[in-house]
Scaffold this active site. Structure first.
Site, PDB file in Angstrom:
ATOM      1  N   THR A  34      -9.392  -7.867  -8.282  1.00 22.29           N
ATOM      2  CA  THR A  34     -10.171  -6.732  -7.789  1.00 22.29           C
ATOM      3  C   THR A  34     -11.183  -6.323  -8.856  1.00 22.29           C
ATOM      4  O   THR A  34     -10.803  -6.052  -9.993  1.00 22.29           O
ATOM      5  CB  THR A  34      -9.218  -5.561  -7.475  1.00 22.29           C
ATOM      6  N   HIS A 185      -2.877 -12.255   1.751  1.00 15.34           N
ATOM      7  CA  HIS A 185      -2.258 -11.448   0.689  1.00 15.34           C
ATOM      8  C   HIS A 185      -0.934 -10.888   1.205  1.00 15.34           C
ATOM      9  O   HIS A 185      -0.904  -9.889   1.910  1.00 15.34           O
ATOM     10  CB  HIS A 185      -3.201 -10.328   0.265  1.00 15.34           C
ATOM     11  N   ASN A 188       2.520  -7.844  -3.732  1.00 16.83           N
ATOM     12  CA  ASN A 188       2.119  -6.650  -4.485  1.00 16.83           C
ATOM     13  C   ASN A 188       2.189  -5.328  -3.739  1.00 16.83           C
ATOM     14  O   ASN A 188       1.447  -4.390  -4.027  1.00 16.83           O
ATOM     15  CB  ASN A 188       0.710  -6.852  -5.070  1.00 16.83           C
ATOM     16  N   TYR A 190       1.394  -4.475  -0.693  1.00 16.56           N
ATOM     17  CA  TYR A 190       0.412  -4.151   0.346  1.00 16.56           C
ATOM     18  C   TYR A 190       1.039  -4.406   1.727  1.00 16.56           C
ATOM     19  O   TYR A 190       2.246  -4.618   1.841  1.00 16.56           O
ATOM     20  CB  TYR A 190      -0.896  -4.908   0.083  1.00 16.56           C
ATOM     21  N   ASN A 245       3.219  -1.075  -6.865  1.00 19.59           N
ATOM     22  CA  ASN A 245       2.957  -0.239  -5.688  1.00 19.59           C
ATOM     23  C   ASN A 245       4.235   0.340  -5.073  1.00 19.59           C
ATOM     24  O   ASN A 245       4.326   0.539  -3.855  1.00 19.59           O
ATOM     25  CB  ASN A 245       2.143  -1.003  -4.625  1.00 19.59           C
TER      26      ASN A 245
HETATM   27  C1  PHB Z   1      -5.540  -3.710  -8.111  1.00 17.90           C
HETATM   28  O1  PHB Z   1      -6.693  -3.452  -7.736  1.00 17.90           O
HETATM   29  O2  PHB Z   1      -5.006  -3.122  -9.054  1.00 17.90           O
HETATM   30  C2  PHB Z   1      -4.783  -4.753  -7.431  1.00 17.90           C
HETATM   31  C3  PHB Z   1      -5.260  -5.259  -6.248  1.00 17.90           C
HETATM   32  C4  PHB Z   1      -4.547  -6.244  -5.599  1.00 17.90           C
HETATM   33  C5  PHB Z   1      -3.388  -6.712  -6.149  1.00 17.90           C
HETATM   34  C6  PHB Z   1      -2.913  -6.227  -7.317  1.00 17.90           C
HETATM   35  C7  PHB Z   1      -3.617  -5.242  -7.970  1.00 17.90           C
HETATM   36  O3  PHB Z   1      -2.696  -7.649  -5.511  1.00 17.90           O
END
Ligand code: PHB
Length: 371
Positions: A34, A185, A188, A190, A245
Site C-alpha cells: 500500500t 487478497h 491480513n 480484511y 487488524n
Molecule cells: C496497510 O496499508 O497497512 C496494509 C494493507 C494491506 C495489507 C497489509 C497492510 O495486507
C-alpha cells in the site's frame, strides 16, 4: 550450501519458471505494498508519471503483485489507494502494466476488499461491511485524522452475492488493464479473512459456524474469479495466524487446511503465504506451513521477513517455489540485482511509506554497478 557464492546463475531463486501459468524470469516476487499515491480526487485512479516510474523501476522482479486495489468504493480502507472497478481506473492502470511489460517484467493485480477495516470518511459514504456486526479494535486514517472504525454492517446473503460479483468484475478489469493475472487478497484481517476466521465471523447461516461455512465466501470469490479469467492466472494471499487488524481464529490449521484442500480442487495458480505475524514475528504457532507446501499443488510463494540467505535456502531445499519481498522492495528498486550480487540492502524510511509525492517512492537509487 554456500550462499555466498558468486555463481548465482545456479540458484533456483534466480532461475526462470512459472507462477501458476505465468512465465517468470526469476522467483523473486514483489509483494503487494500500500503506497497511497493514487489520484483520490479523480476517483482513486492510478497511472500518474510517478506511479508508472515506481513500478517500472521494480520490473526486475519475476512477478510484481500490485498494491491492493479495491473492488468497490466500500472496499477502500486507506487514503488514495487505487481502485479496479471503474473504467477510468482501468485506463489508469494500463500505462503501468505496459511499462512493466516493456521493461521485461510481469505484473498481477491484488484485488482487495477491506470489509470492516474502514470508515465512511474513506469509502465516501458506505458503512463498513463484515460477516458479523463485530467492531475490530483498529483505527482508520482519514483526512480528518485518526478515527475509530464503526461497528460494521453484517452482510445479508444477497449482499454477499453482490460483493462476490465485485471481485469477479475486478478480475475482468485487471485483464482489461493489461495485468497478467490477479491475487485475491485473502489475508491480513480484511474481508475474506474476516469470513474465514471465527474472531470476526459469528454467523449462523451457510457463511458461518463450521469450517466449510467459513471458507464458503473465500471459495465463492475464487470460483467467480477463476470462471472469469482461468485458474492458472489466479492466486490467493493467506495469513493463517496473523493478529494484524485485530483478527484471530480458534483453530487456524483446521480452517486453512480445509481451504487449501479446496483450492487444490480448483487448480488455482498459486498461494502466497504470510508466515507468522504480518511484518513481524515469524514464530507464531497454530499453522503447519510445511504441510501446506506439501499439500498445495500449485506454485507456493512464501513471505515475511525473508533475508537473501533464507530465500535461497527455501528454494534450494524445496520449502517454496518463490519468495516475495515487501519492505525490501520499497527501498531497493533493483532488489534482484542486489540479491544476485549479495550487495547490502538500503533501509526504507517508514515516514514516507504512505506519504503523498515522489519522496520515498521513486527516489531510492539503484546500485551503481551492472549485475
Ligand atoms: C496497510 O496499508 O497497512 C496494509 C494493507 C494491506 C495489507 C497489509 C497492510 O495486507
Amino acid at each position: 550450501m554456500n550462499t555466498q557464492t558468486n555463481n548465482t546463475d545456479d540458484l533456483k531463486l534466480f532461475k526462470p519458471g512459472h507462477i501458476g501459468s505465468i512465465e517468470v524470469k526469476n522467483r523473486v516476487v514483489m509483494a503487494p505494498l500500500t503506497r497511497c499515491r493514487s489520484d483520490e480526487a479523480a476517483g482513486d485512479i492510478p497511472g500518474s508519471e510517478m506511479n508508472i516510474e515506481y513500478y517500472r523501476q521494480r520490473a526486475n522482479a519475476g512477478l510484481i503483485i500490485s498494491e491492493g486495489t479495491q473492488v468497490s468504493p466500500a472496499g477502500k480502507g486507506y487514503m488514495a489507494t487505487p481502485g479496479i472497478y471503474s473504467d477510468e481506473q482501468v485506463e489508469g492502470w494500463k500505462p503501468i502494466t505496459q511499462a512493466v511489460h516493456h521493461a521485461g517484467g510481469k505484473i498481477i493485480a491484488q484485488i482487495w476488499h477491506v470489509g470492516r477495516i474502514t470508515h465512511p470518511e474513506l469509502t465516501g459514504g458506505p458503512s463498513p461491511i463484515a460477516p458479523s456486526a463485530i467492531k475490530p479494535n483498529v483505527v482508520a486514517y482519514t483526512h480528518k485524522g485518526k478515527v475509530d472504525v464503526p461497528v460494521p454492517h453484517a452482510l445479508t446473503v444477497d449482499e454477499i452475492a453482490t460483493v462476490v460479483a465485485e471481485y469477479r468484475k475486478g478480475a475482468a478489469n485487471a485483464l482489461k488493464a493489461g495485468f497478467d493475472g490477479v491475487e485475491i487478497h485473502g489475508a491480513n484481517g480484511y474481508l475474506i479473512d474476516q469470513f474465514i476466521r471465527d474472531g470476526a465471523n459469528q454467523r449462523t447461516d451457510q457463511y458461518g459456524g463450521s469450517i466449510q461455512n467459513r471458507a464458503r465466501f473465500a471459495l465463492e470469490v475464487v470460483d467467480a474469479v477463476v470462471a472469469e479469467i482461468g485458474a492458472g492466472k489466479v492466486g490467493i494471499r493467506l495469513s493463517p495466524v496473523t493478529p494484524f487488524n485485530d483478527l484471530s481464529d480458534s483453530n487456524p490449521q483446521a480452517v486453512f487446511g480445509y481451504l487449501i484442500e479446496q483450492l487444490n480442487q480448483r487448480g488455482i495458480g498459486f498461494i502466497h503465504m504470510i508466515e507468522g505475524s504480518t511484518g513481524g514475528d515469524r514464530d507464531v504457532p497454530g499453522f503447519d506451513y510445511a504441510w501446506a507446501r506439501d499439500t498445495f499443488k500449485g506454485t507456493y510463494i512464501v513471505n515475511n521477513g525473508y533475508t537473501r540467505e533464507m530465500a535461497i535456502n527455501a528454494l534450494e531445499t524445496g520449502l517454496a517455489d518463490a519468495v516475495s519481498f515487501g519492505r525490501a522492495y520499497i527501498s531497493n528498486p533493483d532488489l534482484v540485482q542486489r540479491l544476485k550480487l549479495n550487495a547490502p540492502l538500503a533501509e526504507g524510511n517508514p515516514a514516507t511509506y504512505y506519504a503523498p509525492g515522489p519522496v520515498g517512492y521513486i527516489d531510492y537509487p539503484a546500485l551503481n554497478v551492472t549485475a
